[in-house]
Design an enzyme around this catalytic site. Structure first.
Site, PDB file in Angstrom:
ATOM      1  N   LEU A 247       0.853  -1.197   0.000  1.00 29.99           N
ATOM      2  CA  LEU A 247       0.000   0.000   0.000  1.00 29.99           C
ATOM      3  C   LEU A 247       0.888   1.246   0.000  1.00 29.99           C
ATOM      4  O   LEU A 247       1.939   1.268   0.649  1.00 29.99           O
ATOM      5  CB  LEU A 247      -0.882   0.019   1.250  1.00 29.99           C
ATOM      6  CG  LEU A 247      -2.106  -0.889   1.236  1.00 29.99           C
ATOM      7  CD1 LEU A 247      -2.851  -0.759   2.568  1.00 29.99           C
ATOM      8  CD2 LEU A 247      -3.036  -0.539   0.083  1.00 29.99           C
TER       9      LEU A 247
ATOM     10  N   HIS B  71      -4.751  -3.656 -11.859  1.00 29.23           N
ATOM     11  CA  HIS B  71      -5.187  -4.745 -10.981  1.00 29.23           C
ATOM     12  C   HIS B  71      -5.929  -5.786 -11.820  1.00 29.23           C
ATOM     13  O   HIS B  71      -6.766  -5.432 -12.654  1.00 29.23           O
ATOM     14  CB  HIS B  71      -6.096  -4.179  -9.887  1.00 29.23           C
ATOM     15  CG  HIS B  71      -6.513  -5.207  -8.886  1.00 29.23           C
ATOM     16  ND1 HIS B  71      -5.676  -5.640  -7.871  1.00 29.23           N
ATOM     17  CD2 HIS B  71      -7.656  -5.913  -8.773  1.00 29.23           C
ATOM     18  CE1 HIS B  71      -6.304  -6.577  -7.181  1.00 29.23           C
ATOM     19  NE2 HIS B  71      -7.506  -6.762  -7.695  1.00 29.23           N
TER      20      HIS B  71
HETATM   21  C1  GAR Z   1      -0.281  -8.042 -12.653  1.00 32.39           C
HETATM   22  O1  GAR Z   1      -1.228  -9.008 -13.047  1.00 32.39           O
HETATM   23  C2  GAR Z   1      -0.953  -6.912 -11.906  1.00 32.39           C
HETATM   24  O2  GAR Z   1      -2.229  -6.642 -12.364  1.00 32.39           O
HETATM   25  C3  GAR Z   1      -0.976  -7.465 -10.506  1.00 32.39           C
HETATM   26  O3  GAR Z   1       0.257  -8.085 -10.347  1.00 32.39           O
HETATM   27  C4  GAR Z   1       0.665  -8.620 -11.596  1.00 32.39           C
HETATM   28  C5  GAR Z   1       2.108  -8.215 -11.835  1.00 32.39           C
HETATM   29  O4  GAR Z   1       2.614  -8.847 -12.970  1.00 32.39           O
HETATM   30  N1  GAR Z   1      -1.184  -6.439  -9.536  1.00 32.39           N
HETATM   31  C6  GAR Z   1      -1.915  -6.579  -8.432  1.00 32.39           C
HETATM   32  O5  GAR Z   1      -2.435  -7.625  -8.112  1.00 32.39           O
HETATM   33  C7  GAR Z   1      -2.044  -5.315  -7.590  1.00 32.39           C
HETATM   34  N2  GAR Z   1      -3.018  -5.468  -6.557  1.00 32.39           N
HETATM   35  P1  GAR Z   1       3.976  -8.368 -13.607  1.00 32.39           P
HETATM   36  O6  GAR Z   1       5.008  -8.293 -12.482  1.00 32.39           O
HETATM   37  O7  GAR Z   1       4.329  -9.418 -14.611  1.00 32.39           O
HETATM   38  O8  GAR Z   1       3.749  -7.017 -14.231  1.00 32.39           O
END
Ligand code: GAR
Length: 193
Positions: free
Chosen positions: A95, A112
């Site tokens: 956060l 998200h």
């Molecule tokens: C993504 O799917 C993003 O939407 C999510 O983490 C992943 C990161 O993937 N974020 C959340 O859940 C935020 N609450 P990445 O490291 O391959 O970009």
């Protein structure tokens, strides 16, 4: 017209969204410059991706600081020196606290993997699958003090259609990698015109 929008990308893990943003910049589809990649996990794969792109990184461990206030004050100073305009969260699993929220009022965005307000917080894809929801999706939103509660900028949904988690996750990432750079370009363009 202002120069390119200067951004810092905050990521905790794989960094595929960072990659999509950096690729969109390189392809001339996003008028921005990534001044710094910030991670709270010194082993995060996003660091390898940033190295290949020649983008500066800063890795820190929150446990080395007394409080969120103290590490955010340190980050705020780094971003100030680099004249960063916007903070882009890309899989940053913490956060954001009052220090950065005040310094970057309405200039922090997040992606998200759900149709918020459904399934905020961790493992949104797992939550979606476990609920048996017929629709999955992605939300790009402004960041406020809550957990995935800020105003929505754009959303894209699709039908789960009996697919398994792996297939749904693949589709979510494919959407994210298009949606996030496009949403950022719209946001920054609005600022520049
Ligand atoms: C993504 O799917 C993003 O939407 C999510 O983490 C992943 C990161 O993937 N974020 C959340 O859940 C935020 N609450 P990445 O490291 O391959 O970009």
């Amino acid at each position: 017209m202002k120069n390119k929008t200067k951004i810092a990308v905050f990521a905790s893990g794989n960094g595929s969204n960072f990659q999509a943003i950096a690729d969109a910049i390189q392809a001339g589809q996003l008028d921005a410059e990534i001044m710094l990649v910030v991670t709270d996990r010194p082993n995060a794969f996003v660091l390898e991706r940033a190295k290949i792109k020649g983008i500066s990184c800063f890795a820190f461990q929150p446990k080395d600081y007394d409080s969120k206030k103290s590490y955010e004050t340190m980050l705020k100073e780094k971003l100030r020196v680099l004249e960063v305009d916007w903070i882009v969260l890309a899989g940053f699993m913490r956060l954001i606290g009052p220090v950065l929220l005040e310094a970057y009022d309405n200039r922090i965005v997040n992606i998200h993997p759900s149709m918020l307000p459904a399934f905020p917080g961790k493992d949104a894809i797992g939550q979606t699958m476990a609920s048996g929801a017929e629709t999955a999706g992605v939300t790009v939103h402004f960041v406020d003090a809550g957990m995935d509660t800020g105003n929505t900028i754009i959303q894209q949904s699709f039908s789960v259609n009996g697919r398994d988690r792996e297939a749904v996750e693949k589709e979510i990432h494919a959407i994210e990698h298009q949606l996030y750079p496009a949403a950022l370009q719209q946001l920054f363009k609005g600022e520049r015109t």
